[in-house]
Write a protein that holds these residues in place. Structure first.
Motif, PDB file in Angstrom:
ATOM      1  N   LEU A 125       0.814  -1.217   0.000  1.00 37.99           N
ATOM      2  CA  LEU A 125       0.000   0.000   0.000  1.00 37.99           C
ATOM      3  C   LEU A 125       0.851   1.272   0.000  1.00 37.99           C
ATOM      4  O   LEU A 125       2.022   1.265   0.364  1.00 37.99           O
ATOM      5  CB  LEU A 125      -0.917   0.010   1.224  1.00 37.99           C
ATOM      6  CG  LEU A 125      -1.897  -1.167   1.340  1.00 37.99           C
ATOM      7  CD1 LEU A 125      -2.777  -0.997   2.581  1.00 37.99           C
ATOM      8  CD2 LEU A 125      -2.764  -1.292   0.094  1.00 37.99           C
ATOM      9  N   HIS A 286      -1.576  -7.878  -2.004  1.00 42.26           N
ATOM     10  CA  HIS A 286      -1.532  -6.771  -2.971  1.00 42.26           C
ATOM     11  C   HIS A 286      -1.376  -7.289  -4.384  1.00 42.26           C
ATOM     12  O   HIS A 286      -1.791  -6.665  -5.343  1.00 42.26           O
ATOM     13  CB  HIS A 286      -0.365  -5.847  -2.644  1.00 42.26           C
ATOM     14  CG  HIS A 286       0.962  -6.465  -2.935  1.00 42.26           C
ATOM     15  ND1 HIS A 286       1.477  -7.513  -2.188  1.00 42.26           N
ATOM     16  CD2 HIS A 286       1.891  -6.218  -3.895  1.00 42.26           C
ATOM     17  CE1 HIS A 286       2.646  -7.854  -2.681  1.00 42.26           C
ATOM     18  NE2 HIS A 286       2.919  -7.092  -3.698  1.00 42.26           N
ATOM     19  N   LEU A 352      -9.966  -2.348   2.908  1.00 44.03           N
ATOM     20  CA  LEU A 352      -9.584  -1.483   1.781  1.00 44.03           C
ATOM     21  C   LEU A 352     -10.802  -1.004   1.005  1.00 44.03           C
ATOM     22  O   LEU A 352     -10.880   0.162   0.596  1.00 44.03           O
ATOM     23  CB  LEU A 352      -8.640  -2.237   0.837  1.00 44.03           C
ATOM     24  CG  LEU A 352      -7.226  -2.502   1.346  1.00 44.03           C
ATOM     25  CD1 LEU A 352      -6.412  -3.201   0.278  1.00 44.03           C
ATOM     26  CD2 LEU A 352      -6.543  -1.197   1.766  1.00 44.03           C
ATOM     27  N   VAL A 374      -2.843   1.241  -3.604  1.00 48.83           N
ATOM     28  CA  VAL A 374      -1.610   0.455  -3.696  1.00 48.83           C
ATOM     29  C   VAL A 374      -0.423   1.375  -3.994  1.00 48.83           C
ATOM     30  O   VAL A 374      -0.581   2.449  -4.578  1.00 48.83           O
ATOM     31  CB  VAL A 374      -1.706  -0.659  -4.767  1.00 48.83           C
ATOM     32  CG1 VAL A 374      -2.796  -1.649  -4.435  1.00 48.83           C
ATOM     33  CG2 VAL A 374      -1.907  -0.067  -6.154  1.00 48.83           C
TER      34      VAL A 374
END
Length: 479
Positions: A125, A286, A352, A374
């Motif tokens: 992130l 991610h 998120l 991200v």
């Protein structure tokens, strides 16, 4: 305007007519309709990932984890009460706080049983997203997690309760950093990637990333498959004991949930960890190889059940906290994990999604929502940190309020009071595997039902299960 509308309708009509006519008349091998059965055969996701692999020639990186639903949460239902046990009175509050690592010198107490999962700065992130998560966690009275990263000053300052990962990259593994944490989570793996190594190429690393990770100019960041200097069971035990002695904060272990679970947990118990974090196969990330996400690990539901039973058998379930994570996206999922034995849960993908919330419109329709959060996203500078934090706090509040409503209906006064007896299932396999009673048979008839239908489960009539499962079913305790 009317003329333009009629003109557009006419063009669309002719185009559609032409497409339908060609679809009907063209031979199948020359027909664009062949993509429909092809996509049905391999799936849209697989089809697109085949083309990405063919284009890139390297493992592709899929964000947010597997799309597969491996934990059958929908097969578990809560049992409300009315007379046999009365619901909790409206004016009685539901306890939501949890203490992680109760036997540590400095245990970690959170106001709600939901924490923000490990999502690293840089590797996953952006700095603004991490600060927003930390602010939200503080406002909600819970903890956030560093992920596999170094110590980012701004995140530490924004988080009142901060769990840091002693990680395979080595970026949080020095006393000047881990002594600033409220709990230490030794990271050996995660649900979406197991213990596979990872690398972030230097050209994707900015100055702020290099500073936090203490990387040289042009140096890649690497997460190894093993923790530095931990190459044996004894090394791990020494590490846990040293960190507990040095810091006094809860020291835990995070692993990907695995069928070897009990063997892994035995070593964790011997080491004296204060908490265990199990990341189920549905865990997000991610970005990671689809094969690691789809084909590796144990689903969260069964991992939590097995881990809790193991800790109970060892008599340490009150000393070692169990944290569940991986694919928990609704309050119902989270509460069922607590009922199965987890003391608290981590949420990542859901956090998120709540974080970006209506700010998704800044990305849609030309960029994915993740581009707001991200590290390599194109729109990270457009994320409103305070608005994002408020949205996540509202989401957490809504989740906890819904969990409290269920607890009230079950006649409980604390979320930590929920257990398996508050659940039933309509799936006999899930019933036998988890120790949860079967919903369409009265509690006093459960044993008789399974005895009378034994042939169905043993394979004697070869009806539902292959013969090799018969021994497994025989080994399951009767509930």
């Amino acid at each position: 305007m009317g003329l333009i509308k009629r003109w557009i309708r006419s063009i669309i009509n002719e185009t559609v007519d032409e497409a339908i006519t060609r679809t009907i008349r063209d031979q199948y091998i020359e027909n664009v309709f062949e993509m429909v059965p092809a996509m049905k055969k391999v799936g849209v996701t697989n089809l697109m990932e085949i083309t990405m692999r063919a284009n890139q020639g390297t493992p592709i990186s899929r964000p947010l984890g597997t799309p597969l639903h491996l934990s059958p949460w929908e097969k578990l239902l809560f049992n409300p009460v009315h007379l046999f046990r009365f619901p909790t009175p409206d004016n009685v509050g539901i306890g939501t706080s949890v203490t992680i690592g109760p036997r540590a010198r400095k245990p970690l107490t959170i106001s709600i049983p939901i924490m923000i999962a490990a999502m690293s700065f840089g590797g996953a992130l952006s700095k603004s997203a991490k600060i927003a998560l930390a602010k939200a966690a503080t406002m909600a009275g819970t903890a956030t997690n560093s992920g596999e990263a170094g110590l980012m000053k701004e995140e530490r300052e924004a988080a009142r309760l901060f769990i840091g990962q002693y990680n395979r990259g080595g970026w949080m593994n020095t006393p000047d950093k881990y002594r600033m944490l409220d709990a230490i989570e030794i990271q050996l793996g995660q649900g979406a990637q197991g213990s596979a190594p990872q690398r972030t190429a230097a050209h994707n690393i900015g100055e702020d990333f290099r500073e936090v990770f203490e990387l040289r100019e042009g140096e890649d960041s690497r997460i190894h498959s093993r923790l530095p200097d931990v190459n044996s069971k004894e090394d791990f035990i020494r590490l846990v004991r040293r960190l507990r002695t040095e810091t006094g904060v809860p020291v835990g272990l995070k692993i990907a949930a695995t069928h070897h679970l009990e063997k892994e947990l035995q070593i964790a118990v011997e080491a004296g960890v204060d908490f265990i974090t199990l990341d189920g196969a549905e865990g997000g990330t991610h970005g990671g190889a689809p094969t690691l996400q789809d084909d590796l690990g144990l689903p969260t539901l069964f991992a939590v059940t097995r881990a809790h039973e193991f800790l109970v058998q060892k008599g340490v379930n009150r000393d070692i906290s169990l944290i569940a994570t991986g694919g928990l996206v609704t309050p119902g999922h989270m509460l069922k994990a607590l009922a199965l034995g987890a003391d608290a849960v981590y949420i990542g993908t859901a956090a998120l999604m709540a974080l970006v919330s209506e700010q998704i419109v800044k990305a849609a329709p030309f960029e994915p929502p993740t581009s707001l959060v991200v590290y390599s996203g194109k729109l990270t500078d457009q994320l409103d940190i305070d608005q994002a934090a408020r949205n996540l706090v509202r989401y957490l509040n809504a989740c906890v309020r819904e969990m409290e409503l269920v607890a009230t209906s079950l006649g409980k006064t604390a979320l930590s009071d929920l257990n398996k007896s508050d659940l039933c299932t309509l799936d006999p396999f899930v019933a036998r595997a988890t120790g949860i009673q079967l919903g369409y048979v009265a509690p006093e008839h459960q044993s008789r039902f399974f005895a009378e239908t034994r042939a169905l489960f043993s394979g004697e009539r070869a009806v539902f299960f292959p013969p090799e499962t018969a021994d497994i079913m025989e080994e399951q305790p009767r509930h």
